[in-house]
Design an enzyme around this catalytic site. Structure first.
Site, short mmCIF file in Angstrom:
data_model
loop_
_atom_site.label_atom_id
_atom_site.label_comp_id
_atom_site.label_asym_id
_atom_site.label_seq_id
_atom_site.Cartn_x
_atom_site.Cartn_y
_atom_site.Cartn_z
N LEU A 222 -0.21 21.32 3.70
CA LEU A 222 0.34 22.10 4.57
C LEU A 222 -0.50 23.60 4.97
O LEU A 222 -0.99 23.75 5.90
CB LEU A 222 1.97 22.96 4.16
CG LEU A 222 2.20 23.86 5.10
CD1 LEU A 222 2.53 23.52 6.46
CD2 LEU A 222 3.48 24.37 4.39
N GLU A 223 -1.39 23.81 3.67
CA GLU A 223 -2.12 24.89 3.98
C GLU A 223 -3.43 24.21 4.47
O GLU A 223 -3.87 25.24 5.37
CB GLU A 223 -2.34 25.27 2.37
CG GLU A 223 -3.42 26.82 2.23
CD GLU A 223 -3.87 27.23 1.10
OE1 GLU A 223 -4.64 28.06 0.86
OE2 GLU A 223 -2.91 26.79 0.11
N CYS B 235 3.15 -0.77 -24.99
CA CYS B 235 4.14 -0.69 -25.88
C CYS B 235 3.56 -0.17 -27.09
O CYS B 235 2.65 -1.19 -27.78
CB CYS B 235 4.80 -1.94 -26.08
SG CYS B 235 5.80 -1.96 -27.77
N CYS C 291 9.98 -1.01 -23.97
CA CYS C 291 9.41 -2.47 -23.99
C CYS C 291 10.58 -3.29 -23.76
O CYS C 291 11.67 -3.37 -24.49
CB CYS C 291 9.06 -2.67 -25.23
SG CYS C 291 8.15 -4.25 -25.71
N GLU D 225 -23.85 -3.47 -6.37
CA GLU D 225 -22.96 -2.81 -5.77
C GLU D 225 -22.00 -3.83 -5.05
O GLU D 225 -22.42 -4.85 -4.91
CB GLU D 225 -23.25 -1.63 -4.94
CG GLU D 225 -24.37 -2.18 -3.92
CD GLU D 225 -25.04 -1.23 -3.13
OE1 GLU D 225 -25.39 -0.05 -3.60
OE2 GLU D 225 -25.38 -1.14 -1.97
N CYS E 141 5.91 -5.32 -32.35
CA CYS E 141 6.49 -5.98 -31.28
C CYS E 141 6.53 -7.49 -31.29
O CYS E 141 5.30 -8.11 -31.33
CB CYS E 141 6.08 -5.48 -29.92
SG CYS E 141 6.58 -6.02 -28.46
N LYS F 36 -20.16 -5.61 -2.05
CA LYS F 36 -20.25 -5.89 -0.79
C LYS F 36 -18.89 -5.57 0.01
O LYS F 36 -18.16 -6.57 -0.17
CB LYS F 36 -20.90 -7.48 -0.29
CG LYS F 36 -21.28 -7.62 0.90
CD LYS F 36 -21.58 -8.83 1.20
CE LYS F 36 -22.35 -9.19 2.60
NZ LYS F 36 -21.56 -8.87 3.60
N LYS G 291 -22.27 -13.85 -2.67
CA LYS G 291 -20.99 -14.00 -2.00
C LYS G 291 -19.82 -15.04 -2.85
O LYS G 291 -20.27 -16.01 -3.26
CB LYS G 291 -20.99 -14.47 -0.69
CG LYS G 291 -22.14 -13.41 0.25
CD LYS G 291 -21.85 -13.65 1.79
CE LYS G 291 -20.49 -13.18 2.31
NZ LYS G 291 -20.46 -13.25 3.77
N ILE H 43 -28.59 -9.61 5.44
CA ILE H 43 -28.87 -9.90 4.10
C ILE H 43 -28.90 -11.41 3.90
O ILE H 43 -27.86 -12.08 4.33
CB ILE H 43 -27.95 -9.05 3.07
CG1 ILE H 43 -27.85 -7.53 3.33
CG2 ILE H 43 -28.02 -9.41 1.76
CD1 ILE H 43 -26.52 -6.90 2.64
#
Length: 676
Positions: free
Chosen positions: A26-27, A416, A398, A104, A421, A106, A304, A75
């Protein structure tokens, strides 16, 4: 007006790049409206790079084609690790030795080139044919995370960044909902809708679709003073342009190959689509040395994945408790065929993912399988939601033991915390008996369920107190062979019991490192356990080490050290190891550190390939390491021996090409005998 523009640009940077909003929506809207009114009242002070100018006044009549100042090349792709390794070898050979690589994602979007002149966005083009692209400036100006004016006082005179315009899966789901409400056809995937949107003539429509941009490359520049890709990404981030995320800098190609799994594992949690991983030479001078081909540079390659997807109905969501207590939600689907396999379940990863997708029981969902990655729910087809469906309520306790769940500090996983457990115990025992664990033949899921269900086993140490008579008398329900799946009551019998006890007995002597990596200590896997037990080869010495001592070990660090230290000194951890010690499980580690130059294979690198007659693959690799050698997975000029079994393939061929000595299993045994 100048102050307002600068403030709004700074708020945009905090919101879109740093994920640290400083004011409420809003601001922010009030500040933007205040600036808009001032520009209406004082049009002679208006600015083309003002944050109010995200949406153009009118559609463009048609797209204009503009030449690229620097060709925008494509590429080269590869779909196999072998081809990727061969590319690395060729490139590093051409450069005269190991070089730094950048890894990185693709991003699966639309390639674009964005040009800034004196800090102001001047023109944006599609790739086109690489030489000439379509002018899409009017639509790129609507992308909220891309600055119309660069931040700071020192932008280059010319900065041309290349990157990917994309849409998140959540935004596509919302767009398709609006399409359905308007009686229009839904879009199939994020890439297609992005490609269509970026070429629209009306920027007002593009603005409604919330496109985004990641920068991953550089075109023409004037005044850009950086020497490598990592420096470039840091610089563009400083100027307010979002760089491609999760980038890894790796010191050589060997590290790059090992690191592929890091990005692959993180893929299911991404909010956008990726179709591979890109590797780039980091240093710009080395890129210049390598040069380009007719259509692609020699200094980068894309690894790929084949991607397949299908649409189905999510019938229900359940949660599973993992061996370290992680609560993982699972989507149960109407069975659907994807890449020649029937998929009926998919992980939803964590509570945040459910909220991000806004996925609900009964929804129509798109499920994707990329490469060898497990199926994942990509998005919800919200326009197919014909009735109000209640949001999924993540449990607060759990589902197995009722313990109140806790969220990792600063993380996304909910756990948990109870070490007793029963669901965690089941998963831990299954892993304990697996090949990566203590390698106990016969201790699979069925036997774990049987032993726990009959209250025979409630800890690791209980396994070592079992007898043949005790197990042989047990009964379990098994499917009737050749029938309709009817369950029949079957006694375990002496043979099965003897096999299991033999496997348990053989595991007693695996050593401390194997024990530590098998008892589900967070962050402690086989590699970490080996590093630690080289320094602390007995349980007594390990317990005497402080967290700082453990963290000082090369490759360990604070997170791993603290996790191990807390386990060792917790009531549960101390009891587990004391009980194994009492059960005569070997908690010492023989000094067979290959880095210490001991053992008949010290300093030697061996690669194992093909089907072996006398060894399991893990057994021979473990033997090589115990005898001081290094068990590698790829053949190179630094490989000393290749141990080849039946049906040895490309690794054998490469060894012969490189002149690496090839050994049969018998010759491998003879080598060990000669070396004592």
């Amino acid at each position: 007006m100048t102050e307002l523009r600068e403030k709004i640009r700074r708020l945009d940077h905090l919101y879109y790049l740093e994920a640290k909003p400083e004011v409420s929506d809003l601001e922010y809207d009030r500040l933007l409206e205040q600036l808009r009114q001032l520009e209406i009242e004082h049009p002679h002070l208006a600015s083309a790079d003002s944050p109010t100018q995200r949406i153009g006044d009118a559609p463009v009549p048609h797209l204009v084609q503009v030449p690229h100042a620097v060709p925008m090349l494509s590429i080269d792709n590869t779909y196999s690790r072998e081809e990727l390794k061969a590319y690395f070898d060729r490139t590093e050979k051409a450069l005269g030795g190991p070089t730094e690589w950048v890894m990185e994602y693709k991003i699966d979007g639309v390639a674009a080139s964005i040009r800034y002149e004196n800090g102001t966005l001047a023109v944006a083009l599609t790739r086109g044919n690489g030489q000439v692209g379509d002018d899409i400036t009017h639509n790129v100006r609507t992308i909220r995370d891309l600055p119309l004016r660069l931040l700071g006082n020192d932008p280059p005179a010319v900065l041309e960044v290349r990157g990917e315009v994309y849409m998140t899966n959540a935004d596509l789901a919302d767009l398709n909902l609006r399409q359905s409400e308007a009686g229009s056809e839904a879009y199939k995937n994020t890439r297609n809708v992005t490609a269509g949107t970026i070429r629209l003539l009306d920027p007002a429509i593009a603005a409604q679709r919330n496109l985004k941009f990641f920068c991953h490359g550089v075109g023409e520049t004037d005044g850009l003073n950086v020497q490598d890709h990592i420096g470039f990404l840091r610089a563009v981030r400083k100027w307010g342009i979002p760089p491609t995320p999760e980038v890894q800098l790796l010191k050589n190609s060997a590290d790059a190959l090992k690191a592929v799994a890091v990005l692959e594992e993180a893929m299911p949690d991404l909010p956008f689509e990726v179709d591979g991983i890109v590797f780039k030479v980091n240093r710009f001078d080395q890129r210049d040395e390598l040069g380009i081909r007719s259509k692609s540079p020699r200094w980068l390659i894309a690894y790929k994945f084949e991607r397949y997807e299908a649409t189905t109905v999510l019938e229900s969501i359940s949660v599973q408790v993992g061996k370290t207590g992680t609560i993982t939600p699972v989507a149960h689907l109407q069975p659907v065929e994807i890449a020649e396999t029937t998929v009926s379940r998919a992980s939803l990863h964590n509570a945040d993912e459910i909220e991000r997708l806004d996925v609900r029981e009964g929804d129509v969902v798109v499920v994707e399988k990329a490469g060898k990655i497990i199926p994942k729910v990509v998005r919800v087809e919200k326009h197919e939601r014909k009735q109000e469906l209640p949001p999924f309520e993540f449990p607060t306790h759990c589902p197995e033991c009722g313990t109140e769940l806790v969220r990792d500090e600063g993380g996304v996983y909910i756990r948990c915390p109870s070490p007793t457990c029963p669901a965690q115990l089941r998963q831990r025992l299954i892993y304990f008996g697996s090949r990566p664990g203590m390698e106990i033949d016969g201790l699979g899921e069925e036997f774990v369920d049987l032993l726990m269900g009959r209250d025979v086993v409630s800890s690791y140490a209980d396994l070592y107190r079992l007898t043949v008579d005790q197990i042989a008398k047990l009964h379990w329900l098994k499917p009737r062979k050749g029938k309709d799946g009817t369950l029949i009551d079957v006694q375990v019998g002496n043979k099965n019991a003897e096999n299991l006890i033999a496997g348990i007995e053989a595991s007693r002597s695996r050593g401390l490192a194997r024990v530590l990596s098998s008892i589900s200590i967070r962050h402690v896997g086989p590699r970490v356990a080996q590093l630690i037990t080289r320094q602390y080869p007995t349980l007594a010495k390990l317990r005497s080490a402080s967290a700082a001592d453990l963290a000082a070990i090369h490759e360990i660090g604070d997170a791993i050290a603290n996790s191990l230290y807390e386990f060792l000194h917790s009531d549960y951890g101390a009891a587990v190891l004391d009980a194994l010690d009492d059960a005569n499980v070997d908690l010492t580690q023989p000094n067979t550190d290959p880095e210490q130059g001991e053992g008949p294979l010290a300093g030697k690198t061996l690669v194992v390939t093909g089907t072996l007659a006398h060894y399991k693959r893990d057994e021979i690799k473990s033997l090589i390491e115990k005898l001081g050698g290094r068990a590698a997975s790829t053949v190179s000029k630094n490989t000393d021996f290749v141990v080849a079994g039946e049906k040895a393939g490309s690794k054998l061929a490469k060894a012969e090409k490189l002149g690496v000595t090839v050994l049969t299993e018998e010759e491998f045994k003879a080598l060990l005998e000669r070396e004592g």
